[in-house]
Design an enzyme around this catalytic site. Sequence first.
Site, PDB file in Angstrom:
ATOM      1  N   LYS A  10       1.693  -6.550 -13.400  1.00  0.00           N
ATOM      2  CA  LYS A  10       2.514  -5.408 -12.723  1.00  0.00           C
ATOM      3  C   LYS A  10       4.000  -5.474 -12.523  1.00  0.00           C
ATOM      4  O   LYS A  10       4.256  -6.557 -13.175  1.00  0.00           O
ATOM      5  CB  LYS A  10       1.991  -5.227 -11.309  1.00  0.00           C
ATOM      6  CG  LYS A  10       0.344  -4.994 -11.162  1.00  0.00           C
ATOM      7  CD  LYS A  10       0.034  -3.703 -11.942  1.00  0.00           C
ATOM      8  CE  LYS A  10      -1.297  -2.763 -11.268  1.00  0.00           C
ATOM      9  NZ  LYS A  10      -2.562  -3.483 -11.772  1.00  0.00           N
TER      10      LYS A  10
HETATM   11  C1  PLP Z   1      -3.720  -3.035 -10.693  1.00  0.00           C
HETATM   12  C2  PLP Z   1      -4.539  -1.793  -9.925  1.00  0.00           C
HETATM   13  C3  PLP Z   1      -5.139  -1.859  -8.673  1.00  0.00           C
HETATM   14  C4  PLP Z   1      -5.674  -3.278  -8.149  1.00  0.00           C
HETATM   15  O1  PLP Z   1      -4.764  -4.260  -8.200  1.00  0.00           O
HETATM   16  P1  PLP Z   1      -5.110  -5.743  -8.227  1.00  0.00           P
HETATM   17  O2  PLP Z   1      -4.053  -6.629  -7.827  1.00  0.00           O
HETATM   18  O3  PLP Z   1      -5.335  -6.103  -9.855  1.00  0.00           O
HETATM   19  O4  PLP Z   1      -6.348  -5.856  -7.532  1.00  0.00           O
HETATM   20  C5  PLP Z   1      -5.433  -0.771  -8.370  1.00  0.00           C
HETATM   21  N1  PLP Z   1      -4.874   0.402  -8.723  1.00  0.00           N
HETATM   22  C6  PLP Z   1      -4.208   0.510  -9.835  1.00  0.00           C
HETATM   23  C7  PLP Z   1      -3.908   2.050 -10.345  1.00  0.00           C
HETATM   24  C8  PLP Z   1      -4.073  -0.509 -10.647  1.00  0.00           C
HETATM   25  O5  PLP Z   1      -3.263  -0.528 -11.585  1.00  0.00           O
END
Ligand code: PLP
Length: 397
Positions: A186
């Site tokens: 992210k």
């Molecule tokens: C990455 C993501 C999540 C979940 O995040 P994690 O930290 O990987 O559990 C939820 N929604 C979206 C749109 C994402 O891109």
Amino acid sequence: MPGFEFFGDLERKHLNDVLESGVLMRYGFDGMRNGHWKARELEQALCRRMKVSHAQLVSSGTAALTVAMASAGVGAGDEVIMPVFTFVASFEAVLSVGAVPVLVDIDETLTLAPAAVEKAITSRTKVVMPVHMCGSPARLGELKEICDRHGLLLLEDACQAIGATYDGRPLGSYGDLGCFSFDYVKTITCGEGGAVITNNAAYARNADHYSDHGHDHKGNDRGAESHPFTGYNYRISELHAAVGLAQIGRLDEFIGIQREYSEVLRKALETLPGIRFREIPEAGEENYSFLSFFLPDEKTARAAHKALAEEGVDGCFYWFDNNWHYIKKWEHLKQLKTLGRLPREVMAGLPDYDKADFSASDAVMGRTISILIKLGWSKEEVAQRAAKMIRTLKKVL
Ligand SMILES: *Cc1c(COP(=O)(O)O)cnc(C)c1O
């Protein structure tokens, strides 16, 4: 998008603070921690940056969505309206609280089409969950108006869109609750981590307790705390929070780089007749983590995606065929492949997704390509990439 490209001395300093004190847990051990409260400090930094009164760190973005819903009392049989284009985490979180994911069409914003949301509302609907996919906002104004009219919660999945805005407000702070992910890929990362933000003091208190076994966090003696309700362990560790604390300070720098590179690519692609861009609502500004564009039809989009890969333009996503992000390939959800039985309310409430008609979304996703904007590119690399993309796309258009 990925903050992991830019780890530096500050990440190391915060991590060392934690390792030297030996307290890897965010709660308790007050005497041993040398005054270091990395999770608490990151929550305060998030409150300031997102202009909200409360932030609760948790162990992942998926946990953040789960905790956000649980905090607002969402449970068995409640329906949560969400888009067919997202990450599987969105419906996993809904199922984990015993609620029913009601998937609806997207439009050219690449997230919830307000008319599709309105059509899906029933007496059991409790939440509308826009997902600001690829860093760009949903039509939050229209969605909020629908939520207000029907008495529904607006829960923003801003996991991919930290730092983007709507009406000048940071995404995640516009709805009743907002969620971020700090997983490894992210915009900013803790390795693994997530956060719930809200201006609602009751939800914030619930999120604080629920994510730590229902402990009420009163007093300094963890053993003497009481449990107003049951919870789970969705805690973040101090080690993860330490990395995030360094990264949040660089968010605006990261977004600035992404904006610059995204604009170079966009200007290049604009010269090609036949290319259009993902719609960004008028009141919104993206965080530029991806540049998403439309080809004239599915056939051309497939040819373009293939040609870009062959020419070595990496980081181009054709989501339509992707089994993490689009309903077409979510066989495990459509065929209800679960390890144990789902709650009766979920079984009774789940639409038959194998038969549902998402042709409106297919028509958008079939034409969409997104290119990931990397922080580590040099300006020369971006210019070369732009030239190469134009050359390649001209051949298929
Ligand atoms: C990455 C993501 C999540 C979940 O995040 P994690 O930290 O990987 O559990 C939820 N929604 C979206 C749109 C994402 O891109």
